[in-house]
Design a protein around this motif. Sequence first.
Motif: not given
Length: 254
Positions: A203-215
């Motif tokens: 689910n983190v990967a999906q968030l990052v793929q949308t453009g939300i940064t890891h930080t």
Amino acid sequence: MSALASSFIAPPVFEFFQQLIAAESTRHGGISPFPFASLNVGLNTADSPENVQENRRRFFADLGIDESRIASSHQVHGDRILTVTEPGRFEGYDALITKLPNLFLTVTVADCTPILIYDARQQAVAAIHAGWRGTTARIVAKTVQAMQTQFGTQPADCHAYVGTCIDQCSFEVGNEVADQFDDVHKQFDPGRQKFMIDLKAANVAQLVQTGITHTQIGISPYSTVLNNADFFSYRSENGNTGRMLAVIGFQAID
């Protein structure tokens, strides 16, 4: 001895947003007896409805939330998303979004992953329920897209929290489920002859793929299974257990 004592965890990723209320409940501080001990806030369990209502009252009171301002849904492990315009109990949605103040979105969990999102620029929020079915259906990515369509959300303006759920070393699945996950989010255990799935990472990967940064993504350090003294786990307690809530919403500026 339990690692936690409070009725809720407030995700640090949201700590700088003073008007935002975001939390996930623990199993502490309620009145329910075993096996629902003690803060069971699940409406669809075999616990007494009176116990559940008192537990929910305590949880929301601890957060300073008016119970009449809650929105929830009977979740079905799907990918339907509801734009919420009023409090109430809805049917068949696994993600709720809104940009209305003083309206608090909730999802119910006991091994599945709760994800909370806050768009600080547009003042919009989302609460998502993602078990393995919701994760493979990409409900997180679809929810961010729905926020973009409905509210003009830009992922760069979002902060997100991936909450407490079953951990990879406890979530064994067969090939039919494992085949639906990317290789990086599963590991084969030769001893068990099963694949182990990492729902948080997926689910983190999906968030990052949308453009939300890891930080701008927070991840719960807890596991419903490994920290079963603090959280309910449907799998490790054979289905006879309580439920937690994750909640998010923001207060109107006076």
